[in-house]
Structures are given as structure tokens and as C-alpha cells.
Design a protein around this motif. Structure first.
Motif, PDB file in Angstrom:
ATOM      1  N   GLN A  68       0.845  -1.190   0.000  1.00 51.94           N
ATOM      2  CA  GLN A  68       0.000   0.000   0.000  1.00 51.94           C
ATOM      3  C   GLN A  68       0.883   1.244   0.000  1.00 51.94           C
ATOM      4  O   GLN A  68       1.746   1.397   0.873  1.00 51.94           O
ATOM      5  N   LEU A  69       0.675   2.124  -0.975  1.00 56.85           N
ATOM      6  CA  LEU A  69       1.457   3.347  -1.070  1.00 56.85           C
ATOM      7  C   LEU A  69       0.558   4.571  -1.120  1.00 56.85           C
ATOM      8  O   LEU A  69      -0.480   4.560  -1.791  1.00 56.85           O
ATOM      9  N   ASN A  70       0.970   5.615  -0.417  1.00 59.12           N
ATOM     10  CA  ASN A  70       0.363   6.936  -0.559  1.00 59.12           C
ATOM     11  C   ASN A  70       1.312   7.790  -1.390  1.00 59.12           C
ATOM     12  O   ASN A  70       2.508   7.880  -1.082  1.00 59.12           O
ATOM     13  N   LEU A  71       0.791   8.391  -2.445  1.00 58.10           N
ATOM     14  CA  LEU A  71       1.612   9.144  -3.377  1.00 58.10           C
ATOM     15  C   LEU A  71       1.274  10.625  -3.334  1.00 58.10           C
ATOM     16  O   LEU A  71       0.114  11.011  -3.163  1.00 58.10           O
ATOM     17  N   ASN A  72       2.299  11.434  -3.499  1.00 56.17           N
ATOM     18  CA  ASN A  72       2.175  12.890  -3.493  1.00 56.17           C
ATOM     19  C   ASN A  72       2.142  13.406  -4.932  1.00 56.17           C
ATOM     20  O   ASN A  72       3.012  13.090  -5.739  1.00 56.17           O
ATOM     21  N   SER A  73       1.093  14.186  -5.258  1.00 59.19           N
ATOM     22  CA  SER A  73       0.998  14.771  -6.584  1.00 59.19           C
ATOM     23  C   SER A  73       0.389  16.167  -6.458  1.00 59.19           C
ATOM     24  O   SER A  73       0.185  16.670  -5.340  1.00 59.19           O
ATOM     25  N   GLN A  74       0.117  16.796  -7.592  1.00 62.85           N
ATOM     26  CA  GLN A  74      -0.517  18.116  -7.623  1.00 62.85           C
ATOM     27  C   GLN A  74      -1.576  18.131  -8.720  1.00 62.85           C
ATOM     28  O   GLN A  74      -1.466  17.391  -9.704  1.00 62.85           O
ATOM     29  N   PRO A  75      -2.606  18.968  -8.581  1.00 59.97           N
ATOM     30  CA  PRO A  75      -3.711  18.969  -9.543  1.00 59.97           C
ATOM     31  C   PRO A  75      -3.398  19.744 -10.813  1.00 59.97           C
ATOM     32  O   PRO A  75      -3.988  20.784 -11.104  1.00 59.97           O
ATOM     33  N   ASN A  76      -2.443  19.243 -11.584  1.00 54.90           N
ATOM     34  CA  ASN A  76      -2.154  19.800 -12.904  1.00 54.90           C
ATOM     35  C   ASN A  76      -1.607  18.683 -13.781  1.00 54.90           C
ATOM     36  O   ASN A  76      -1.384  17.562 -13.313  1.00 54.90           O
ATOM     37  N   GLU A  77      -1.379  18.972 -15.050  1.00 58.76           N
ATOM     38  CA  GLU A  77      -1.019  17.921 -16.001  1.00 58.76           C
ATOM     39  C   GLU A  77       0.301  17.235 -15.676  1.00 58.76           C
ATOM     40  O   GLU A  77       0.530  16.109 -16.125  1.00 58.76           O
ATOM     41  N   THR A  78       1.165  17.868 -14.902  1.00 58.61           N
ATOM     42  CA  THR A  78       2.425  17.237 -14.529  1.00 58.61           C
ATOM     43  C   THR A  78       2.185  15.977 -13.711  1.00 58.61           C
ATOM     44  O   THR A  78       2.990  15.044 -13.731  1.00 58.61           O
TER      45      THR A  78
END
Length: 335
Positions: free
Chosen positions: A26-36
Motif C-alpha cells: 500500500q502506497l500513498n503518493l504525493n501529486s498536484q492537480p495539474n497535467e504534470t
């Protein structure tokens, strides 16, 4: 070297055994709300994480800086962030920039209102207008590099610290005369050539802007095999994006809904056309040659000159942690 050999051996053994692990990690991933953030979503959507026995949950943070502390506390194990937060993450928390996920030399731009630019030069306009940008980010890195390109000292800039949506709105209503932007949110402004001009980007300024893929030191230390599987899946998503541009635009519309992004096929095509998604082999080559570390050092030097950092952190030391992860991910693909 012992860790590197152990991981490569683990990856090879897993592959020979049919790549079947005891149970999904189980992994929690960090992202941002844009196309990147698309590669992480795509690797999940296409089942690449599941192929590698990973179950993931993606959290969308407003920016890379906001995600750093929660990564150290264990709220996420891997993900991505922009160059300046990656530099801070290594310096303060030993968050590992595994490799370049994508390059944004053409994506992050400096835009001016035409009524401010007038018949003068960008240098004149920069010295005489308010400029909106995100502090201590790739956006401010681009601004400083563009100012240097035009021969304008950083002390001559009147910078207004703004987040991206406010920068765009302030450009539209004339509260600032210039600002840094990125696709696809700047689509309408870039297309309105009567009122706005893109005067600079990373290619014009001669600066490389990268988005690193990140794993926490704790994740790499506790489960190096899972870290390699995570990295392999993300780069597989990148490679799909490179090989299937039309399908990528169609899938982007689903990603927009999940990430809360407003978009159309036109804005998706525009956004992905300005981002250079890297393959695993390209990421390895750039880490081996030192290009990735050199790019991060160049970013740090810009921010030191701006007063954001006192000195450039020991980024070369990160290569010894990053390269074995990339090589372990590559080993998963070798027969």
C-alpha cells in the motif's frame, strides 16, 4: 554498493519468479492537480502499479512545498515535486530525487501584457512593472533566469508573491504587468496574442527546468524492492504517453475529472505538447552523466542568488541514493 547489489538481485529474482510478490504494498503518493501529475494517475489507471503489486492512493497537494513536511512524517512514500522543493526536500529531510520525471523548459513561461510591453523591450518592462510569481519555485527560477537573460538584475524586479490562479487573474485585470504561468491553465492568455506576449521560457533563457520523481529515504530503506517497482511503473506510464499521443489526450480528460482540473481536448493537447515526459533509460542516462544533479545545482544557484537559500546543498551526494533505485527499476525489465 552492497545496497545496490542487493536491490538488483532482489529485482532479478522477482522477475524470474514471475514478478509475484507476497501481497500488494500500500502506497500513498504525493501529486498536484495539474497535467504534470498525469504519469502517476496513468500508471494507476493502466494497471502498471497493480502489475507491480502496488496499491496506491494519490493525494493532490496545492504545491510541492506543501507536501514536503507530510512526506517526512510518513503521510506519503513517493511522488513528485518541482525542482526547488526537491532541493529543499533533500537538504532538510533527505527526500531522494530519483530521476527526472519530465522536463518543462518550454512549459513554464514569462508572459507580459502588451499594454505594458508597448514598443519597448522586455528588459524595460521588467524594470517598470509588477511581476507575479510563486516564491521559491520553478516559476520564480524561470523568472530569475529570464531576467538574467534580458540583462535585468534581480534587485530591479518588483516581485509580487502570488499563487498561479491569482497570477493569471492579476494579469487579466491589470494588477500586474507580467507573470509566470504554465499550461494548460494559461491557454486562454497565451492564445490572446492581441493582449499578451510570451516573452521568455526556459529554452529562451537557457535554463533547464525539471520535475523530479521522489521517494522518501524511509521508503527506500524499508522496502527498496517496492520503491523500484514504483519507479518502473511511473516511467512505463511516461513511455506510454510518448508512444500514444492521441490516446494520452483522451485519457487526460478522465484525469482532469479525477484531479479536479477544468480542461478540453484542445487544452490537453496544448499542455502535453509542452511537457517532455522522460523514459526510464533517459532518466538513468541523465543521472549517470550528472545532468540531473547539475540541473538541480543550477536551480539552487539561482535561488541562492535570490536569497531563498544561504548556500547550495550537497546535491551530488544524492546521486549515490538515486542511481541504484533507477537501476533496480531497470532490472525489473531485464530478462
Amino acid at each position: 554498493m552492497k545496497i545496490k547489489n542487493m536491490i538488483l538481485a532482489t529485482a532479478s529474482c522477482a522477475l524470474m519468479a514471475g514478478a509475484v510478490w507476497a501481497q500488494p504494498v500500500q502506497l500513498n503518493l504525493n501529486s498536484q492537480p495539474n497535467e504534470t501529475g498525469f504519469p502517476l494517475w496513468l500508471a494507476d489507471h493502466l494497471g502498471y502499479f497493480a502489475d507491480n503489486d502496488l496499491e496506491v492512493e494519490i493525494t493532490y497537494f496545492p504545491n510541492g512545498g506543501a507536501a514536503l513536511a507530510s512526506g517526512v512524517s510518513g503521510d506519503w512514500q513517493a511522488g513528485w515535486t518541482g525542482g526547488p522543493p526537491a532541493i529543499s526536500g533533500w537538504d532538510k529531510f533527505k527526500l531522494i530525487s530519483v530521476g527526472t520525471m519530465l522536463k518543462e523548459d518550454r512549459n513554464i513561461k514569462l508572459i507580459m501584457r502588451n499594454d505594458v510591453l508597448g514598443d519597448g523591450t522586455p528588459a524595460d518592462a521588467l524594470r517598470n512593472t509588477r511581476i507575479g510569481t510563486v516564491p521559491n519555485s520553478t516559476w520564480s527560477q524561470l523568472l530569475y533566469a529570464c531576467a538574467d537573460h534580458f540583462g535585468v538584475a534581480q534587485g530591479e524586479l518588483e516581485i509580487v508573491p502570488l499563487d498561479p490562479p491569482v497570477t493569471r487573474q492579476s494579469l487579466l485585470n491589470g494588477e500586474i504587468g507580467a507573470g509566470t504561468t504554465a499550461a494548460s491553465a494559461d491557454f486562454d492568455i497565451v492564445m490572446d496574442k492581441e493582449n499578451y506576449t510570451v516573452v521568455c521560457d526556459g529554452q529562451v533563457a537557457g535554463t533547464s527546468i525539471i520535475v523530479p520523481l521522489i521517494v522518501t529515504s524511509r521508503f527506500w530503506g524499508d522496502d527498496p524492492d517496492a520503491a523500484a517497482r514504483f519507479v518502473e511503473a511511473v516511467y512505463r506510464g511516461n513511455e506510454y504517453t510518448r508512444e500514444h499521443p492521441q490516446e494520452t489526450v483522451e485519457l487526460a480528460l478522465e484525469f482532469f475529472k479525477d484531479a479536479g482540473i477544468e480542461g478540453t481536448p484542445e487544452t490537453a493537447a496544448y499542455a502535453f505538447g509542452l511537457r517532455d515526459f522522460q523514459t526510464l533509460d533517459e532518466a538513468i542516462a541523465d543521472m549517470e552523466s550528472g545532468a540531473t544533479i547539475d540541473t538541480l545545482i543550477a536551480s539552487a544557484e539561482v535561488l541562492v542568488a535570490a536569497g531563498a537559500y544561504d548556500e547550495v546543498p550537497d546535491l551530488p551526494a544524492m546521486r549515490d541514493s538515486a542511481l541504484p533505485i533507477l537501476q533496480a527499476a531497470k532490472a525489473l525489465r531485464q530478462e
